[in-house]
Design an enzyme around this catalytic site. Structure first.
Site, PDB file in Angstrom:
ATOM      1  N   LYS A 191       0.861  -1.187   0.000  1.00  0.00           N
ATOM      2  CA  LYS A 191       0.000   0.000   0.000  1.00  0.00           C
ATOM      3  C   LYS A 191       0.891   1.228   0.000  1.00  0.00           C
ATOM      4  CE  LYS A 191      -1.817   2.990   2.671  1.00  0.00           C
ATOM      5  NZ  LYS A 191      -1.771   4.141   1.762  1.00  0.00           N
ATOM      6  N   GLU A 267       9.488   1.026  10.808  1.00  0.00           N
ATOM      7  CA  GLU A 267      10.573   2.005  10.638  1.00  0.00           C
ATOM      8  C   GLU A 267       9.923   3.371  10.786  1.00  0.00           C
ATOM      9  OE1 GLU A 267      13.639   1.253  10.318  1.00  0.00           O
ATOM     10  OE2 GLU A 267      13.511  -0.851   9.754  1.00  0.00           O
ATOM     11  N   CYS A 301      13.650  10.677   7.245  1.00  0.00           N
ATOM     12  CA  CYS A 301      13.539  10.192   8.622  1.00  0.00           C
ATOM     13  C   CYS A 301      14.843  10.367   9.388  1.00  0.00           C
ATOM     14  CB  CYS A 301      13.120   8.729   8.610  1.00  0.00           C
ATOM     15  SG  CYS A 301      14.166   7.712   7.562  1.00  0.00           S
ATOM     16  N   GLU A 400       9.505  15.944  15.434  1.00  0.00           N
ATOM     17  CA  GLU A 400       9.924  15.752  14.046  1.00  0.00           C
ATOM     18  C   GLU A 400       9.142  16.737  13.168  1.00  0.00           C
ATOM     19  OE1 GLU A 400       8.724  12.118  11.996  1.00  0.00           O
ATOM     20  OE2 GLU A 400      10.774  11.899  11.262  1.00  0.00           O
TER      21      GLU A 400
HETATM   22  P1  NAP Z   1       2.368   8.329   7.841  1.00  0.00           P
HETATM   23  O1  NAP Z   1       1.366   9.394   7.915  1.00  0.00           O
HETATM   24  O2  NAP Z   1       2.612   7.512   9.062  1.00  0.00           O
HETATM   25  O3  NAP Z   1       1.931   7.404   6.606  1.00  0.00           O
HETATM   26  C1  NAP Z   1       2.705   6.320   6.184  1.00  0.00           C
HETATM   27  C2  NAP Z   1       1.823   5.306   5.491  1.00  0.00           C
HETATM   28  O4  NAP Z   1       0.864   4.804   6.434  1.00  0.00           O
HETATM   29  C3  NAP Z   1       1.008   5.881   4.329  1.00  0.00           C
HETATM   30  O5  NAP Z   1       0.907   4.904   3.335  1.00  0.00           O
HETATM   31  C4  NAP Z   1      -0.337   6.141   4.980  1.00  0.00           C
HETATM   32  O6  NAP Z   1      -1.406   6.162   4.055  1.00  0.00           O
HETATM   33  C5  NAP Z   1      -0.447   4.955   5.919  1.00  0.00           C
HETATM   34  N1  NAP Z   1      -1.366   5.141   7.040  1.00  0.00           N
HETATM   35  C6  NAP Z   1      -1.761   6.290   7.627  1.00  0.00           C
HETATM   36  N2  NAP Z   1      -2.623   6.019   8.638  1.00  0.00           N
HETATM   37  C7  NAP Z   1      -2.775   4.677   8.691  1.00  0.00           C
HETATM   38  C8  NAP Z   1      -3.529   3.785   9.516  1.00  0.00           C
HETATM   39  N3  NAP Z   1      -4.309   4.219  10.519  1.00  0.00           N
HETATM   40  N4  NAP Z   1      -3.431   2.453   9.283  1.00  0.00           N
HETATM   41  C9  NAP Z   1      -2.644   1.976   8.297  1.00  0.00           C
HETATM   42  N5  NAP Z   1      -1.917   2.775   7.472  1.00  0.00           N
HETATM   43  C10 NAP Z   1      -1.972   4.109   7.675  1.00  0.00           C
HETATM   44  O7  NAP Z   1       3.804   8.863   7.427  1.00  0.00           O
HETATM   45  P2  NAP Z   1       4.164   9.827   6.217  1.00  0.00           P
HETATM   46  O8  NAP Z   1       3.727  11.190   6.607  1.00  0.00           O
HETATM   47  O9  NAP Z   1       3.705   9.237   4.946  1.00  0.00           O
HETATM   48  O10 NAP Z   1       5.758   9.709   6.206  1.00  0.00           O
HETATM   49  C11 NAP Z   1       6.554  10.450   7.021  1.00  0.00           C
HETATM   50  C12 NAP Z   1       6.988   9.668   8.250  1.00  0.00           C
HETATM   51  O11 NAP Z   1       7.674   8.486   7.835  1.00  0.00           O
HETATM   52  C13 NAP Z   1       7.969  10.425   9.092  1.00  0.00           C
HETATM   53  O12 NAP Z   1       7.645  10.265  10.445  1.00  0.00           O
HETATM   54  C14 NAP Z   1       9.294   9.760   8.773  1.00  0.00           C
HETATM   55  O13 NAP Z   1      10.271   9.896   9.774  1.00  0.00           O
HETATM   56  C15 NAP Z   1       8.881   8.362   8.577  1.00  0.00           C
HETATM   57  N6  NAP Z   1       9.886   7.621   7.798  1.00  0.00           N
HETATM   58  C16 NAP Z   1      10.655   6.703   8.441  1.00  0.00           C
HETATM   59  C17 NAP Z   1      11.644   6.014   7.741  1.00  0.00           C
HETATM   60  C18 NAP Z   1      12.486   4.967   8.434  1.00  0.00           C
HETATM   61  O14 NAP Z   1      13.051   4.137   7.729  1.00  0.00           O
HETATM   62  N7  NAP Z   1      12.575   4.946   9.750  1.00  0.00           N
HETATM   63  C19 NAP Z   1      11.851   6.264   6.382  1.00  0.00           C
HETATM   64  C20 NAP Z   1      11.047   7.206   5.753  1.00  0.00           C
HETATM   65  C21 NAP Z   1      10.050   7.877   6.484  1.00  0.00           C
HETATM   66  P3  NAP Z   1      -1.900   7.575   3.435  1.00  0.00           P
HETATM   67  O15 NAP Z   1      -0.805   8.058   2.586  1.00  0.00           O
HETATM   68  O16 NAP Z   1      -3.120   7.221   2.695  1.00  0.00           O
HETATM   69  O17 NAP Z   1      -2.157   8.478   4.617  1.00  0.00           O
END
Ligand code: NAP
Length: 497
Positions: A191, A267, A301, A400
Site C-alpha cells: 500500500k 521504521e 527520517c 519531528e
Molecule cells: P504516515 O502518515 O505515518 O503514513 C505512512 C503510510 O501509512 C502511508 O501509506 C499512509 O497512508 C499509511 N497510514 C496512515 N494512517 C494509517 C492507519 N491508521 N493504518 C494503516 N496505514 C496508515 O507517514 P508519512 O507522513 O507518509 O511519512 C513520514 C513519516 O515516515 C515520518 O515520520 C518519517 O520519519 C517516517 N519515515 C521513516 C523512515 C524509516 O526508515 N525509519 C523512512 C522514511 C520515512 P496515506 O498516505 O493514505 O495516509
C-alpha cells in the site's frame, strides 16, 4: 546518467504515459468501486494522473489472491536460486527504466531529478539485486543434538505480508520492503502513500515482466485510515512491514494485537543529533550539516535536525553552515541544477511554516531563511531555515518537523553532547565529527540510535541494517538481517531408532 536539460525533462514528462490503476493478480485494474483521486505535482499543484482508490473489497480480493499464490507454492516453494533469477531480472528491468521511474518519482514527490536519477532509482535497483543475489547463499542451521537425533532449524516465509510505505522515499522504502519479503518467498501486498503511488505501480508491472508469478505481488493505492487499517487488522495477513510516522506505527501495533498478532515491523520517525567537536574537519562537517537537514527538503527520517556544536566554535561554525544553506534554495525539481524541491503537499507546507512560528515564539533566533514561497510558484516551497540558541526542551528540538528546519544547540564536553543527543524519544540515526578517534568512538557508542556516522552523515549501503532504537521503531530494513523480519524459525527434531 544523461545530460538532459530542464527543457528536455519537461518534454519527456509531457509525453509520459502514466498508470494509476491498482495492480492485482498480475495486471492493472480499476478499484472495484471505480473511484479515483488525482495525484498532484507538489512543484506546481497540477494533476499528474488519476489513481485508483482501493477499499476493503479490493483488499480482501488482493489478500485472497496473495494467499492462493502462497499456498500454491509457485513462489514460496520455488528454489531460492530460481527466485534469485527473477529478482535479478526485475532489478535489471528497473535499471533499464531509470529515466521513466526517476521522472515519475520527481513529478509525484517533488524530488529533484538529479536525486531521483542518482539516488532513488539506483538504490532500488541495488536493493532488489542484492537481496536476490543473497537469497541462495543463506544457510539454515543444524543444532548440536545428541548423536541419535538431528534437529533442523529452518527459516520459512511468513505467508502473506502487507507493506505500508510513506511518501518521502516511495521507491527506496518500497524496495527495502519488497526485496527481502519476496526473496524469502512471501506473497506481498503493497500500500503506497496516497500522495505518491506511481512508482510502486510501475515497478509491480516490471516484476511481472521479470517473471514474478501472478498474485505474488499486488499494489493497492488507497487511504491509510481505511484501506491501510483493514490490511493491518486482516486475519489472513501474516506479516506487516511499515515505514512511516511514530503515531501511525503505534496504531499498527495495536491493530496487530487486536487481530491475529501478525508480525509487525516498524521504521518510524527521528530527530537525529549531529554532533560537531571543535577538532573536526569543519569544512566537511559544515557542508554535510547542511546536506543532512536540507536534502529532500528535510523530509527524511534520518535528517540531522539537531546540530549539536561544541560551544567554543559555535559562532564560526554557524556562519559556515549558513554559507552552505544559501546553496540549498529550493527550485523546480525538473531542473538538473536544483538541490531542494518543495514540500510534499499543502498540509506539510503549513506544518513546517507553523514550526517556524513556534521556534520564534519559543525564543530561538531565526538566523537564516524561514520564508514560504507558495504564492510566487504555485508549489509548496520553503526556504532552508536555521534556528540558533535552541534548547533541547523546545518543540523545534523535540518534535519531528519533516521540513528544512535546523535547530542548533551547543555542548560543553563529550558527556554533555551525549546527554543532549540521547534526550529524545527517537533513536534512528546520528553522527559525530571529531579528528580524535577515541572521542568519536566513545560518543558514537553512547548515542542510542540504530545508525551512527563518524565523520560522515547518511553513510551506509545495502550491506548494513537500518532501523531504530526507542520510538524510531523495531525490526531492520536492508542487509541479510532484513530476512529475519519476513521469516519464522521452524524446528524439526528427528529421533533415530
Ligand atoms: P504516515 O502518515 O505515518 O503514513 C505512512 C503510510 O501509512 C502511508 O501509506 C499512509 O497512508 C499509511 N497510514 C496512515 N494512517 C494509517 C492507519 N491508521 N493504518 C494503516 N496505514 C496508515 O507517514 P508519512 O507522513 O507518509 O511519512 C513520514 C513519516 O515516515 C515520518 O515520520 C518519517 O520519519 C517516517 N519515515 C521513516 C523512515 C524509516 O526508515 N525509519 C523512512 C522514511 C520515512 P496515506 O498516505 O493514505 O495516509
Amino acid at each position: 546518467m544523461s545530460e538532459k536539460s530542464l527543457t528536455d525533462w519537461q518534454t519527456t514528462a509531457a509525453a509520459l504515459s502514466i498508470e494509476g490503476r491498482a495492480f492485482i493478480n498480475g495486471r492493472c485494474m480499476d478499484a472495484l468501486s471505480g473511484e479515483t483521486r488525482p495525484t498532484n505535482n507538489p512543484a506546481n499543484s497540477q494533476r499528474i494522473a488519476d489513481v485508483a482508490v482501493c477499499g476493503i473489497e479490493d483488499a480482501d480480493q488482493a489478500v485472497k489472491k496473495a494467499r492462493a499464490a502462497f499456498d500454491s507454492g509457485i513462489w514460496s516453494a520455488m528454489a531460492p536460486a530460481d527466485r534469485k533469477m527473477v529478482l535479478v531480472r526485475w532489478a535489471e528491468l528497473i535499471e533499464q527504466h531509470t529515466e521513466e521511474l526517476a521522472l515519475l518519482e520527481c513529478l509525484d514527490v517533488g524530488k529533484p531529478i538529479s536525486d531521483t536519477t542518482s539516488v532513488d532509482v539506483p538504490s532500488a535497483v541495488r536493493t532488489i539485486r542484492w537481496s536476490g543475489e543473497a537469497i541462495d547463499k543463506v544457510y539454515d542451521e543444524i543444532s548440536p543434538t545428541p548423536s541419535n537425533c538431528l534437529a533442523l532449524v529452518r527459516r520459512l516465509p511468513l505467508g502473506v505480508v502487507a507493506a505500508i510505505v510513506p511518501w518521502n522515499f516511495p521507491l527506496s522504502t518500497t524496495a527495502w520492503k519488497l526485496a527481502p519479503s519476496l526473496a524469502t518467498g512471501n506473497s506481498v501486498i503493497l500500500k503506497p502513500a496516497s500522495n505518491t503511488p506511481l512508482t510502486g505501480i510501475r515497478i509491480a508491472e516490471l516484476a511481472t515482466e521479470a517473471g514474478l508469478p501472478d498474485g505474488v505481488l499486488q499494489v493497492l493505492p488507497g487511504p491509510g485510515g481505511s484501506l491501510g487499517k483493514h490490511l493491518a487488522m486482516h486475519m489472513d495477513v501474516d506479516g506487516l512491514t511499515f515505514t512511516g510516522s511514530t503515531p501511525v506505527g503505534k496504531q499498527l501495533m495495536q491493530y496487530s494485537g487486536q487481530s491475529n498478532l501478525k508480525r509487525t515491523f516498524l521504521e518510524l520517525g527521528g530527530k537525529s543529533p549531529n554532533i560537531i567537536f571543535a577538532d573536526a574537519n569543519l569544512e566537511k562537517a559544515a557542508s554535510m550539516a547542511a546536506a543532512a537537514v536540507f536534502y529532500n527538503g528535510g523530509q527524511t527520517c534520518t535528517a540531522g535536525t539537531r546540530l549539536i556544536v561544541e560551544e567554543k566554535i559555535k559562532d564560526e561554525f554557524i556562519d559556515m553552515v549558513v554559507d552552505r544553506a544559501e546553496k540549498w534554495m529550493p527550485g523546480d525539481p525538473l531542473d538538473p541544477a536544483t538541490r531542494m524541491g518543495p514540500m510534499i503537499d499543502e498540509a506539510q507546507y503549513r506544518t513546517v511554516a507553523d514550526y517556524v512560528d513556534i521556534g520564534r515564539d519559543e525564543g530561538a533566533a531565526l538566523t537564516f531563511g524561514g520564508n514560504q514561497m507558495m504564492q510566487e510558484t504555485g508549489g509548496f516551497y520553503i526556504e532552508p531555515t536555521i534556528f540558533t540558541g535552541v534548547e533541547n526542551r523546545m518543540r523545534i528540538a523535540e518534535e519531528e518537523i519533516f521540513g528544512p528546519v535546523l535547530s542548533v544547540l551547543t555542548f560543553s564536553d563529550a558527556e554533555d553532547a551525549v546527554r543532549i543527543a540521547n534526550d529524545s524519544i527517537y533513536g534512528l540515526a546520528g553522527a559525530v565529527w571529531s579528528n580524535n578517534i577515541n572521542t568519536a568512538h566513545k560518543v558514537a557508542e553512547a548515542v542510542r540510535v540504530g545508525t551512527m556516522g563518524i565523520n560522515n552523515y547518511f553513510g551506509g549501503d545495502i550491506t548494513v541494517p537500518f532501523g531504530g532504537f526507542k520510538q524510531s521503531g523495531n525490526g531492520r530494513d536492508k542487509s541479510i538481517h532484513a530476512f529475519d523480519d519476513y521469516t519464522e524459525l521452524k524446528t524439526t527434531w528427528i529421533e533415530f531408532e
